[in-house]
Design a protein around this motif. Sequence first.
Motif, PDB file in Angstrom:
ATOM      1  N   SER A 137      23.274  29.783   3.671  1.00 30.00           N
ATOM      2  CA  SER A 137      22.046  28.637   3.968  1.00 30.00           C
ATOM      3  C   SER A 137      22.755  27.202   3.882  1.00 30.00           C
ATOM      4  O   SER A 137      22.148  26.291   4.809  1.00 30.00           O
ATOM      5  CB  SER A 137      21.076  28.724   2.631  1.00 30.00           C
ATOM      6  N   ASN A 138      23.636  27.179   3.209  1.00 31.73           N
ATOM      7  CA  ASN A 138      24.491  25.924   3.105  1.00 31.73           C
ATOM      8  C   ASN A 138      25.261  25.515   4.551  1.00 31.73           C
ATOM      9  O   ASN A 138      25.416  24.575   4.977  1.00 31.73           O
ATOM     10  CB  ASN A 138      25.467  25.676   1.838  1.00 31.73           C
ATOM     11  N   GLU A 139      25.804  26.758   5.111  1.00 34.17           N
ATOM     12  CA  GLU A 139      26.504  26.646   6.262  1.00 34.17           C
ATOM     13  C   GLU A 139      25.406  26.372   7.481  1.00 34.17           C
ATOM     14  O   GLU A 139      25.678  25.559   8.434  1.00 34.17           O
ATOM     15  CB  GLU A 139      27.091  27.944   6.555  1.00 34.17           C
ATOM     16  N   LYS A 140      24.356  26.746   7.385  1.00 32.13           N
ATOM     17  CA  LYS A 140      23.402  26.820   8.275  1.00 32.13           C
ATOM     18  C   LYS A 140      22.779  25.346   8.252  1.00 32.13           C
ATOM     19  O   LYS A 140      22.639  24.696   9.350  1.00 32.13           O
ATOM     20  CB  LYS A 140      22.081  27.434   8.127  1.00 32.13           C
ATOM     21  N   TYR A 141      22.506  24.706   6.931  1.00 32.22           N
ATOM     22  CA  TYR A 141      22.254  23.389   6.956  1.00 32.22           C
ATOM     23  C   TYR A 141      23.116  22.367   7.402  1.00 32.22           C
ATOM     24  O   TYR A 141      22.846  21.338   8.046  1.00 32.22           O
ATOM     25  CB  TYR A 141      21.823  23.215   5.379  1.00 32.22           C
ATOM     26  N   SER A 142      24.598  22.665   6.912  1.00 32.10           N
ATOM     27  CA  SER A 142      25.621  21.854   7.501  1.00 32.10           C
ATOM     28  C   SER A 142      25.775  21.765   9.156  1.00 32.10           C
ATOM     29  O   SER A 142      25.712  20.751   9.698  1.00 32.10           O
ATOM     30  CB  SER A 142      26.872  22.242   6.803  1.00 32.10           C
ATOM     31  N   LEU A 143      25.522  22.980   9.545  1.00 36.47           N
ATOM     32  CA  LEU A 143      25.553  22.826  11.132  1.00 36.47           C
ATOM     33  C   LEU A 143      24.514  22.028  11.732  1.00 36.47           C
ATOM     34  O   LEU A 143      24.688  21.288  12.742  1.00 36.47           O
ATOM     35  CB  LEU A 143      25.543  24.257  11.672  1.00 36.47           C
ATOM     36  N   LEU A 196      29.791  15.212   5.241  1.00 39.60           N
ATOM     37  CA  LEU A 196      29.170  16.647   4.822  1.00 39.60           C
ATOM     38  C   LEU A 196      30.219  17.661   4.482  1.00 39.60           C
ATOM     39  O   LEU A 196      29.948  18.658   3.849  1.00 39.60           O
ATOM     40  CB  LEU A 196      28.541  17.073   6.211  1.00 39.60           C
ATOM     41  N   TRP A 197      31.531  17.345   4.932  1.00 36.96           N
ATOM     42  CA  TRP A 197      32.582  18.271   4.529  1.00 36.96           C
ATOM     43  C   TRP A 197      32.543  18.359   3.079  1.00 36.96           C
ATOM     44  O   TRP A 197      32.774  19.557   2.393  1.00 36.96           O
ATOM     45  CB  TRP A 197      33.810  17.932   4.947  1.00 36.96           C
ATOM     46  N   MET A 198      32.411  17.439   2.307  1.00 33.08           N
ATOM     47  CA  MET A 198      32.696  17.271   0.808  1.00 33.08           C
ATOM     48  C   MET A 198      31.600  18.470   0.098  1.00 33.08           C
ATOM     49  O   MET A 198      31.671  18.991  -0.826  1.00 33.08           O
ATOM     50  CB  MET A 198      32.605  16.045   0.232  1.00 33.08           C
ATOM     51  N   GLY A 199      30.148  17.697   0.665  1.00 37.33           N
ATOM     52  CA  GLY A 199      29.075  18.412  -0.065  1.00 37.33           C
ATOM     53  C   GLY A 199      28.829  20.037   0.384  1.00 37.33           C
ATOM     54  O   GLY A 199      28.046  20.726  -0.462  1.00 37.33           O
ATOM     55  N   TYR A 200      29.124  20.258   1.475  1.00 39.21           N
ATOM     56  CA  TYR A 200      28.703  21.530   2.061  1.00 39.21           C
ATOM     57  C   TYR A 200      29.627  22.575   2.635  1.00 39.21           C
ATOM     58  O   TYR A 200      30.068  23.774   2.210  1.00 39.21           O
ATOM     59  CB  TYR A 200      27.543  21.578   3.209  1.00 39.21           C
ATOM     60  N   ASP A 201      30.721  21.994   3.433  1.00 37.16           N
ATOM     61  CA  ASP A 201      31.659  22.808   3.982  1.00 37.16           C
ATOM     62  C   ASP A 201      32.886  23.434   3.106  1.00 37.16           C
ATOM     63  O   ASP A 201      33.207  24.469   3.084  1.00 37.16           O
ATOM     64  CB  ASP A 201      32.464  22.087   4.954  1.00 37.16           C
ATOM     65  N   MET A 202      33.331  22.419   2.022  1.00 41.78           N
ATOM     66  CA  MET A 202      34.122  22.828   1.029  1.00 41.78           C
ATOM     67  C   MET A 202      33.735  22.584  -0.309  1.00 41.78           C
ATOM     68  O   MET A 202      34.302  22.033  -1.156  1.00 41.78           O
ATOM     69  CB  MET A 202      35.505  21.798   1.351  1.00 41.78           C
TER      70      MET A 202
END
Length: 223
Positions: A137-143, A196-202
């Motif tokens: 869900s986090n990856e989908k939201y980030s994308l 977004l990389w900080m809160g979702y991707d990594m």
Amino acid sequence: MYDFERATHTHCKVPNYLPSISAAIGGFTPQRYIWRTCIGLHSAPRFMVAIAYYNFHMSLELAQHSKTYGIIAAVACFLHIIENAALLGLTYVASNENHGVHEKFFIMFLVSSLLYMLLTLILIKWGRSYHGRVMTSNEKYSLKIKFILFIFNITCCIMAAYTFWRHNAYCEPGAYTTFAISEYGIVASNIMFHFLWMGYDMRNTEWIVLGYRVKLKPYDALV
């Protein structure tokens, strides 16, 4: 507060209600010194993030099976570095000091930024759904948010180019103000895309910087 009239003045001498970013930070103090100090201080971590993001993409199974994926990840990393270098260039070479060089750095920043966003979307979509893998869900939201910011950024770039042309061609009241608003939108969406990389991707990853451990927490933990 201090330089509004001079910051909003243009050669057309028509009403203008907002300064462009270049006008606001290029020729006035202490704005120029604050801007240059902040950009200089945060540029080093941004170069580090570019390499970390490349490793993030290459850590996936797809990187072991697709040379094309690896090339795209490397190009995205290179564009990320070019974007940061161009930002430093347009910061330390003000438009009122050398307009031609400043303009070239600005164009380089825009082009590398947009291409980097596009390749990042491709890498995340391709790598995170490879071989039947279901995105979290986090990856989908980030994308999803990245895609919205990418479209918004392109729209602002088109608006900025169009209104800048209208301003120079017809000297219409408010045209340069619209250009300034578009410019603000470009910067804001660029900042959010990178953030977004900080809160979702990594999220929940651990970094070691000069011997110190730094653990990135998800946005909900930060809030």
